[in-house]
Design a protein around this motif. Structure first.
Motif, PDB file in Angstrom:
ATOM      1  N   ARG A  58      75.997  40.136   5.183  1.00  8.23           N
ATOM      2  CA  ARG A  58      75.072  39.065   5.624  1.00  8.23           C
ATOM      3  C   ARG A  58      74.498  38.581   4.355  1.00  8.23           C
ATOM      4  N   HIS A  59      73.786  37.412   4.424  1.00 17.16           N
ATOM      5  CA  HIS A  59      73.185  36.931   3.520  1.00 17.16           C
ATOM      6  C   HIS A  59      71.602  36.492   3.908  1.00 17.16           C
ATOM      7  N   GLU A  60      70.843  36.875   3.044  1.00 18.60           N
ATOM      8  CA  GLU A  60      69.561  36.831   2.834  1.00 18.60           C
ATOM      9  C   GLU A  60      68.946  35.482   2.862  1.00 18.60           C
ATOM     10  N   ALA A  98      90.088  22.361   7.859  1.00 19.22           N
ATOM     11  CA  ALA A  98      89.643  21.107   7.191  1.00 19.22           C
ATOM     12  C   ALA A  98      88.888  20.228   8.176  1.00 19.22           C
ATOM     13  N   GLY A  99      87.766  19.898   8.027  1.00 17.49           N
ATOM     14  CA  GLY A  99      86.902  19.133   8.751  1.00 17.49           C
ATOM     15  C   GLY A  99      85.841  19.891   9.681  1.00 17.49           C
ATOM     16  N   ASP A 100      86.216  21.109   9.778  1.00 20.78           N
ATOM     17  CA  ASP A 100      85.134  21.785  10.844  1.00 20.78           C
ATOM     18  C   ASP A 100      83.725  22.335   9.747  1.00 20.78           C
ATOM     19  N   CYS A 101      82.459  22.302  10.490  1.00 15.41           N
ATOM     20  CA  CYS A 101      81.489  22.886   9.864  1.00 15.41           C
ATOM     21  C   CYS A 101      80.830  23.985  10.683  1.00 15.41           C
ATOM     22  N   VAL A 102      80.623  25.022   9.992  1.00 15.22           N
ATOM     23  CA  VAL A 102      79.977  26.193  10.540  1.00 15.22           C
ATOM     24  C   VAL A 102      78.395  26.236   9.959  1.00 15.22           C
ATOM     25  N   HIS A 103      77.801  26.477  10.985  1.00 14.98           N
ATOM     26  CA  HIS A 103      76.218  27.112  10.411  1.00 14.98           C
ATOM     27  C   HIS A 103      76.252  28.407  10.725  1.00 14.98           C
ATOM     28  N   GLN A 104      75.915  28.890   9.682  1.00 11.89           N
ATOM     29  CA  GLN A 104      75.825  30.642   9.682  1.00 11.89           C
ATOM     30  C   GLN A 104      74.477  30.902   9.846  1.00 11.89           C
ATOM     31  N   ARG A 105      73.951  31.290  11.097  1.00  7.64           N
ATOM     32  CA  ARG A 105      72.597  31.592  11.254  1.00  7.64           C
ATOM     33  C   ARG A 105      72.072  32.599  10.173  1.00  7.64           C
ATOM     34  N   PRO A 106      70.803  32.774   9.872  1.00 10.94           N
ATOM     35  CA  PRO A 106      70.385  33.712   9.041  1.00 10.94           C
ATOM     36  C   PRO A 106      70.814  34.973   9.491  1.00 10.94           C
ATOM     37  N   GLY A 107      71.167  35.835   8.465  1.00 14.96           N
ATOM     38  CA  GLY A 107      71.588  37.246   8.719  1.00 14.96           C
ATOM     39  C   GLY A 107      72.672  37.662   9.538  1.00 14.96           C
ATOM     40  N   ILE A 108      73.367  36.678  10.017  1.00 15.68           N
ATOM     41  CA  ILE A 108      74.809  36.887  10.730  1.00 15.68           C
ATOM     42  C   ILE A 108      75.761  37.790   9.849  1.00 15.68           C
ATOM     43  N   VAL A 109      76.295  38.803  10.497  1.00 13.07           N
ATOM     44  CA  VAL A 109      77.199  39.662   9.932  1.00 13.07           C
ATOM     45  C   VAL A 109      78.275  38.987   9.878  1.00 13.07           C
ATOM     46  N   HIS A 110      79.231  38.873   8.664  1.00 13.30           N
ATOM     47  CA  HIS A 110      80.272  38.178   8.819  1.00 13.30           C
ATOM     48  C   HIS A 110      81.402  38.923   7.678  1.00 13.30           C
ATOM     49  N   TYR A 111      82.486  38.191   7.819  1.00 16.56           N
ATOM     50  CA  TYR A 111      83.690  38.870   6.776  1.00 16.56           C
ATOM     51  C   TYR A 111      84.846  37.664   6.794  1.00 16.56           C
ATOM     52  N   LEU A 112      84.839  37.239   5.593  1.00 22.62           N
ATOM     53  CA  LEU A 112      86.100  36.187   5.765  1.00 22.62           C
ATOM     54  C   LEU A 112      87.187  36.875   5.063  1.00 22.62           C
ATOM     55  N   PHE A 113      88.227  36.870   5.921  1.00 26.52           N
ATOM     56  CA  PHE A 113      89.531  37.909   5.416  1.00 26.52           C
ATOM     57  C   PHE A 113      90.830  37.176   5.220  1.00 26.52           C
ATOM     58  N   ASP A 114      90.767  35.813   5.617  1.00 33.21           N
ATOM     59  CA  ASP A 114      92.162  35.219   5.412  1.00 33.21           C
ATOM     60  C   ASP A 114      91.820  33.751   5.123  1.00 33.21           C
ATOM     61  N   TYR A 115      92.758  33.101   4.238  1.00 33.56           N
ATOM     62  CA  TYR A 115      92.515  31.972   3.914  1.00 33.56           C
ATOM     63  C   TYR A 115      94.016  31.298   3.282  1.00 33.56           C
ATOM     64  N   SER A 116      94.008  30.087   3.645  1.00 33.95           N
ATOM     65  CA  SER A 116      95.287  29.299   2.977  1.00 33.95           C
ATOM     66  C   SER A 116      95.039  29.154   1.447  1.00 33.95           C
ATOM     67  N   PRO A 117      96.289  29.106   0.619  1.00 38.10           N
ATOM     68  CA  PRO A 117      96.241  29.015  -0.761  1.00 38.10           C
ATOM     69  C   PRO A 117      95.651  27.416  -1.122  1.00 38.10           C
ATOM     70  N   SER A 164      70.138  27.809   1.348  1.00 37.38           N
ATOM     71  CA  SER A 164      68.684  27.911   0.989  1.00 37.38           C
ATOM     72  C   SER A 164      68.106  29.129   1.317  1.00 37.38           C
ATOM     73  N   PRO A 165      67.513  29.600   0.346  1.00 34.34           N
ATOM     74  CA  PRO A 165      67.213  29.210  -0.838  1.00 34.34           C
ATOM     75  C   PRO A 165      68.518  29.381  -2.002  1.00 34.34           C
ATOM     76  N   ALA A 166      68.434  28.655  -3.301  1.00 35.49           N
ATOM     77  CA  ALA A 166      69.589  28.721  -4.027  1.00 35.49           C
ATOM     78  C   ALA A 166      69.740  30.139  -4.436  1.00 35.49           C
ATOM     79  N   ASP A 167      68.912  31.043  -4.526  1.00 33.36           N
ATOM     80  CA  ASP A 167      69.029  32.334  -4.942  1.00 33.36           C
ATOM     81  C   ASP A 167      69.250  33.301  -3.855  1.00 33.36           C
ATOM     82  N   PHE A 168      70.084  33.056  -2.815  1.00 28.20           N
ATOM     83  CA  PHE A 168      69.929  33.920  -1.669  1.00 28.20           C
ATOM     84  C   PHE A 168      70.750  35.340  -2.355  1.00 28.20           C
ATOM     85  N   LYS A 169      70.227  36.350  -1.456  1.00 31.40           N
ATOM     86  CA  LYS A 169      71.159  37.442  -1.768  1.00 31.40           C
ATOM     87  C   LYS A 169      72.176  37.862  -0.550  1.00 31.40           C
TER      88      LYS A 169
END
Length: 150
Positions: free
Chosen positions: A72-74, A100-119, A128-133
């Motif tokens: 998750r991101h702080e 392509a063309g999709d927009c996702v708003h990841q609410r603060p603190g949402i637990v997630h995992y990017l596990f697959d993607y195209s070349p 925000s902020p730029a120095d997120f954890k």
């Protein structure tokens, strides 16, 4: 004639941020971002906003093997706008295909995992902020295996 000048308080002080215009050749793709299997290109927003916001492009650099892991991101705000290709995320126990063309708003603190993607995956990320954890999180469920690149 009325006075149209509006007092500016510190929170809305236009001088606290700078104008920024970054062209494609102005900033390089760099391998030293959050994930070693992605490349990152800074868009100058963190510097222009004195660290209030970061905007960068992210693109695939290697085939997915392990993905990002559960985390998750702080952060107060985060969006991902997929500009090319696709990626599969787990948000909780749900697989989400972001194309392509999709927009996702990841609410603060949402637990997630990017596990697959195209070349050709590339996305714009604004946080925000730029120095997120980024904080590792326990796995709420199993994650499907990523695809293999040709």
């Amino acid at each position: 004639m009325s006075d149209l000048s509006i007092p500016v308080d510190a929170a809305n002080d236009a001088s606290a941020t700078q104008f920024s215009h970054v062209k494609p050749g102005d900033t390089p793709w760099r391998p030293d971002g959050l994930r070693d299997f992605f490349l990152y290109r800074d868009l100058g927003v963190a510097e222009a906003t004195a660290g209030k916001v970061i905007a960068h492009l992210v693109k695939a650099n290697m085939a997915p093997e392990k993905g990002t892991g559960w985390h998750r991101h702080e952060a107060e705000f985060q969006i991902v706008l997929m500009t090319k290709g696709w990626a599969k995320f787990m948000y909780g126990d749900q697989v989400t295909l972001v194309e392509a063309g999709d927009c996702v708003h990841q609410r603060p603190g949402i637990v997630h995992y990017l596990f697959d993607y195209s070349p050709d995956m590339e996305y714009l990320e604004i946080v925000s902020p730029a120095d997120f954890k980024t904080v590792d999180a326990p796995a709420p469920c199993e994650v499907p295996a990523p695809s293999t690149w040709p």
